[in-house]
Design an enzyme around this catalytic site. Structure first.
Site, PDB file in Angstrom:
ATOM      1  N   CYS A  22      15.196 -32.821  19.237  1.00  0.00           N
ATOM      2  CA  CYS A  22      15.185 -33.370  17.883  1.00  0.00           C
ATOM      3  C   CYS A  22      14.628 -32.388  16.873  1.00  0.00           C
ATOM      4  O   CYS A  22      14.099 -31.335  17.207  1.00  0.00           O
ATOM      5  CB  CYS A  22      14.375 -34.662  17.851  1.00  0.00           C
ATOM      6  SG  CYS A  22      12.696 -34.460  18.451  1.00  0.00           S
ATOM      7  N   GLY A  48      19.687 -32.069  16.716  1.00  0.00           N
ATOM      8  CA  GLY A  48      19.972 -33.405  17.216  1.00  0.00           C
ATOM      9  C   GLY A  48      21.069 -34.058  16.412  1.00  0.00           C
ATOM     10  O   GLY A  48      20.986 -34.126  15.187  1.00  0.00           O
ATOM     11  N   ASN A 127       8.770 -34.287  18.046  1.00  0.00           N
ATOM     12  CA  ASN A 127       9.667 -33.328  18.679  1.00  0.00           C
ATOM     13  C   ASN A 127       8.972 -32.809  19.927  1.00  0.00           C
ATOM     14  O   ASN A 127       7.861 -32.286  19.858  1.00  0.00           O
ATOM     15  CB  ASN A 127       9.973 -32.170  17.721  1.00  0.00           C
ATOM     16  CG  ASN A 127      10.781 -31.073  18.389  1.00  0.00           C
ATOM     17  OD1 ASN A 127      11.515 -31.319  19.339  1.00  0.00           O
ATOM     18  ND2 ASN A 127      10.648 -29.860  17.896  1.00  0.00           N
ATOM     19  N   GLY A 128       9.606 -32.950  21.075  1.00  0.00           N
ATOM     20  CA  GLY A 128       9.020 -32.493  22.322  1.00  0.00           C
ATOM     21  C   GLY A 128       9.224 -33.511  23.421  1.00  0.00           C
ATOM     22  O   GLY A 128      10.122 -34.353  23.352  1.00  0.00           O
ATOM     23  N   CYS A 261       8.040 -21.909  23.112  1.00  0.00           N
ATOM     24  CA  CYS A 261       9.291 -21.934  23.868  1.00  0.00           C
ATOM     25  C   CYS A 261      10.170 -20.743  23.500  1.00  0.00           C
ATOM     26  O   CYS A 261      10.629 -20.625  22.361  1.00  0.00           O
ATOM     27  CB  CYS A 261      10.038 -23.233  23.573  1.00  0.00           C
ATOM     28  SG  CYS A 261      11.718 -23.286  24.243  1.00  0.00           S
ATOM     29  N   TYR A 267      18.389 -19.692  21.404  1.00  0.00           N
ATOM     30  CA  TYR A 267      19.472 -20.639  21.129  1.00  0.00           C
ATOM     31  C   TYR A 267      19.129 -21.751  20.151  1.00  0.00           C
ATOM     32  O   TYR A 267      19.897 -22.036  19.244  1.00  0.00           O
ATOM     33  CB  TYR A 267      19.940 -21.243  22.458  1.00  0.00           C
ATOM     34  CG  TYR A 267      21.054 -22.258  22.342  1.00  0.00           C
ATOM     35  CD1 TYR A 267      22.332 -21.869  21.956  1.00  0.00           C
ATOM     36  CD2 TYR A 267      20.836 -23.600  22.623  1.00  0.00           C
ATOM     37  CE1 TYR A 267      23.365 -22.791  21.855  1.00  0.00           C
ATOM     38  CE2 TYR A 267      21.860 -24.530  22.530  1.00  0.00           C
ATOM     39  CZ  TYR A 267      23.123 -24.127  22.139  1.00  0.00           C
ATOM     40  OH  TYR A 267      24.130 -25.038  22.036  1.00  0.00           O
ATOM     41  N   SER A 308      26.745 -19.275  18.907  1.00  0.00           N
ATOM     42  CA  SER A 308      25.425 -18.833  19.329  1.00  0.00           C
ATOM     43  C   SER A 308      25.417 -17.441  19.934  1.00  0.00           C
ATOM     44  O   SER A 308      24.382 -16.779  19.953  1.00  0.00           O
ATOM     45  CB  SER A 308      24.834 -19.833  20.327  1.00  0.00           C
ATOM     46  OG  SER A 308      25.724 -20.049  21.401  1.00  0.00           O
ATOM     47  N   ASP A 370      27.573 -14.525  25.627  1.00  0.00           N
ATOM     48  CA  ASP A 370      27.183 -15.924  25.401  1.00  0.00           C
ATOM     49  C   ASP A 370      25.674 -16.030  25.519  1.00  0.00           C
ATOM     50  O   ASP A 370      25.005 -15.131  26.041  1.00  0.00           O
ATOM     51  CB  ASP A 370      27.879 -16.831  26.419  1.00  0.00           C
ATOM     52  CG  ASP A 370      28.002 -18.273  25.933  1.00  0.00           C
ATOM     53  OD1 ASP A 370      27.486 -18.590  24.839  1.00  0.00           O
ATOM     54  OD2 ASP A 370      28.616 -19.089  26.643  1.00  0.00           O
ATOM     55  N   ASP A 371      25.123 -17.170  25.029  1.00  0.00           N
ATOM     56  CA  ASP A 371      23.669 -17.324  25.013  1.00  0.00           C
ATOM     57  C   ASP A 371      23.102 -17.684  26.376  1.00  0.00           C
ATOM     58  O   ASP A 371      21.971 -17.322  26.708  1.00  0.00           O
ATOM     59  CB  ASP A 371      23.253 -18.367  23.979  1.00  0.00           C
ATOM     60  CG  ASP A 371      23.868 -19.719  24.261  1.00  0.00           C
ATOM     61  OD1 ASP A 371      23.265 -20.504  25.018  1.00  0.00           O
ATOM     62  OD2 ASP A 371      24.968 -19.995  23.742  1.00  0.00           O
ATOM     63  N   CYS A 464       6.524 -19.787  26.723  1.00  0.00           N
ATOM     64  CA  CYS A 464       6.927 -20.673  27.811  1.00  0.00           C
ATOM     65  C   CYS A 464       8.331 -20.258  28.215  1.00  0.00           C
ATOM     66  O   CYS A 464       9.268 -20.334  27.416  1.00  0.00           O
ATOM     67  CB  CYS A 464       6.913 -22.141  27.374  1.00  0.00           C
ATOM     68  SG  CYS A 464       7.555 -23.253  28.657  1.00  0.00           S
TER      69      CYS A 464
END
Length: 491
Positions: A22, A48, A127-128, A261, A267, A308, A370-371, A464
């Site tokens: 999200c 999202g 968000n998470g 992250c 991406y 992407s 590609d990603d 992460c």
């Protein structure tokens, strides 16, 4: 396979892409704050697409909310909807489900969530993903809590309700000290806008300002759309409270080393956003440069898988000296359909969204950039399209390491057994996809592209990267209860 009415038509093309859960946006101090929130959510639509919601507060009318399925542009640009959201304070959320119901999202799962407490109302947008939500939910229900949704985020409201603190800000702190996992939260009371990031700062949150107005958002691109100045990122473990034009900052959690992250760089974030003072586009272009150094190949054309893969393909072409070309065109206007497609149309799959420029591809040795590769099904279909267009060779270069582990921090990831890299070697993946060569950027190369000149420090990684390394900075308590097996020393 039967589509429910309202299912995104282009799901066939992106069925094996990772999806962010999200995006969140909040505004305070400007007339008609909900209109600014709607614009911000529009800029965050990539995070999202299932549903969106806005809660606002007006001193006369109190709290008001609107929750809708579908895109922001189809719902929150309508005058009749926005007229129901008056006030100078509002927060909003766009959703792609991870925790909660799958496939057919229930309207009760659409955020922001709202609670009316003895000390006043409070709305939150999250968000998470909370890794101990099942444990918390079970305990709360046993103590009499009545849940209205299947979302992990609703736990925060119930934990706030049980806090004995005298202000909503302190209750929010109490609640978030009990949760585990990744969270960026925006919350609002009748007079305050609040923002909090988890101690590791896994998910993003930024602060902006325009005149007397303050804004909190998942990404800087959402500030750009309203002409707001980007002030700074909310720091990991920080809570900000904005009231009457004044911002106060506190640190409600024990200090921890940041683990943002890294897939946001690869991406999730929009390429025109800024993360850690660095352009996302520049990081992705540099990923392509590193990939060209690590995995060179003789070829005639470097072609991105849109959209992407484009920045990395530009970097790869520049570093390798091989011609860059848009050999694949994306249909930007597919949108959504409310008509169930026939079996024949469903079988067209990725061709509904992507089309090959045959005159450019024919006879060429093509490098596709590609990603990521998740299940690999889309990669196979794109390879077939390129070969059908007359390519002499097809080589895949992937702008992330092999995705071999699921994410439990707010990203919709298949279970591990369905991740191609969890069950195959790189050579086996090459043969399964059916290409002449397949190479992924190394984890060290990815870190170098993100600004870490020495690559990844295995003793203290900056990001992460659990989806690549299997090293989870936060133990996934609920998943462990369900039998998930962590990485072993042998792996």
């Amino acid at each position: 396979m039967t589509l429910l009415p309202g299912t995104p038509f282009d799901c066939f093309a992106d069925g094996d892409k990772l999806k962010e859960e999200c995006g969140i946006f909040g505004a305070i101090g400007l007339t008609d704050a909900a209109n600014f929130v709607a614009l911000g959510l529009h800029a965050l639509q990539h995070r999202g697409q299932e549903a969106g919601g806005i809660v606002s507060h007006d001193p006369v009318e109190g709290f008001n909310s609107a929750r809708r399925f579908g895109y922001v542009r189809d719902n929150f640009t309508r005058a009749d909807v926005m007229a129901t959201l008056p006030g100078s304070l509002a927060i909003g959320h766009v959703r792609y489900s991870t925790a909660g119901s799958k496939g057919a999202t229930a309207i009760r799962d659409v955020q922001p969530f709202f609670g009316e407490f003895a000390i006043g109302g409070c709305a939150i947008a999250h968000n998470g993903n909370l890794t101990n939500a099942a444990r918390l939910r079970k305990d709360l229900i046993e103590r009499g809590a009545i849940f209205q949704s299947s979302s992990d985020s609703e736990c925060i409201i119930h934990l706030m309700a049980r806090s004995m603190q005298k202000t909503q800000a302190e209750r929010l702190k109490d609640a978030l000290r009990l949760v585990e996992g990744a969270f960026s939260v925006i919350a609002m009371t009748r007079t305050k806008l609040m923002g909090v990031r988890d101690p590791l700062g896994v998910r993003p949150l930024v602060l902006g300002r325009l005149g007397d107005g303050w804004f909190l958002a998942s990404e800087t691109c959402a500030l750009d759309i309203i002409g707001a100045e980007f002030i700074r990122e909310i720091e990991p473990g920080e809570m900000v409270v904005i009231e009457d034009g004044v911002l106060q900052s506190s640190r409600p959690f024990a200090p921890a080393k940041s683990r943002f992250c890294i897939f946001e760089q690869v991406y999730f974030s929009r390429p025109d956003s800024i993360i850690g003072g660095r352009s996302v586009y520049e990081t992705r272009r540099q990923i392509g440069v590193e990939l060209a150094r690590e995995a060179p190949i003789e070829a005639d054309l470097v072609c991105p898988v849109p959209d992407s893969g484009t920045p990395a393909a530009i970097g790869y072409a520049a570093e390798s000296g091989i011609q860059f070309g848009l050999g694949i065109t994306r249909n930007q206007y597919m949108g959504r359909t409310f008509i169930e497609p026939t079996e024949q149309i469903r079988n067209m799959g990725v061709r509904l969204k992507l089309n090959v420029n045959k005159s450019l591809i024919r006879g060429k040795r093509v490098i596709l950039v590609d990603d990521s590769v998740v299940r690999g099904t889309t990669s196979r279909k794109i390879k077939d399209m390129i070969l059908d267009a007359g390519a002499a060779e097809v080589h895949f270069r992937i702008a992330s390491p092999p995705t071999a582990w699921p994410c439990f921090y707010g990203v919709d990831t298949p279970e591990r057994s369905k991740l191609l890299a969890a069950t195959m070697t790189e050579d086996q993946m090459r043969d399964w996809i059916g290409v002449d060569s397949l190479k992924f950027i190394s984890l060290d190369g990815l870190y170098r592209a993100a600004g870490e000149a020495q690559g990844r420090d295995p003793a203290a990684p900056r990001y992460c990267d659990a989806c690549f390394s299997g090293e989870y900075p936060i133990a996934p308590a609920d998943k462990l209860d369900q039998g998930f097996e962590m990485k072993t020393a042998a792996e």
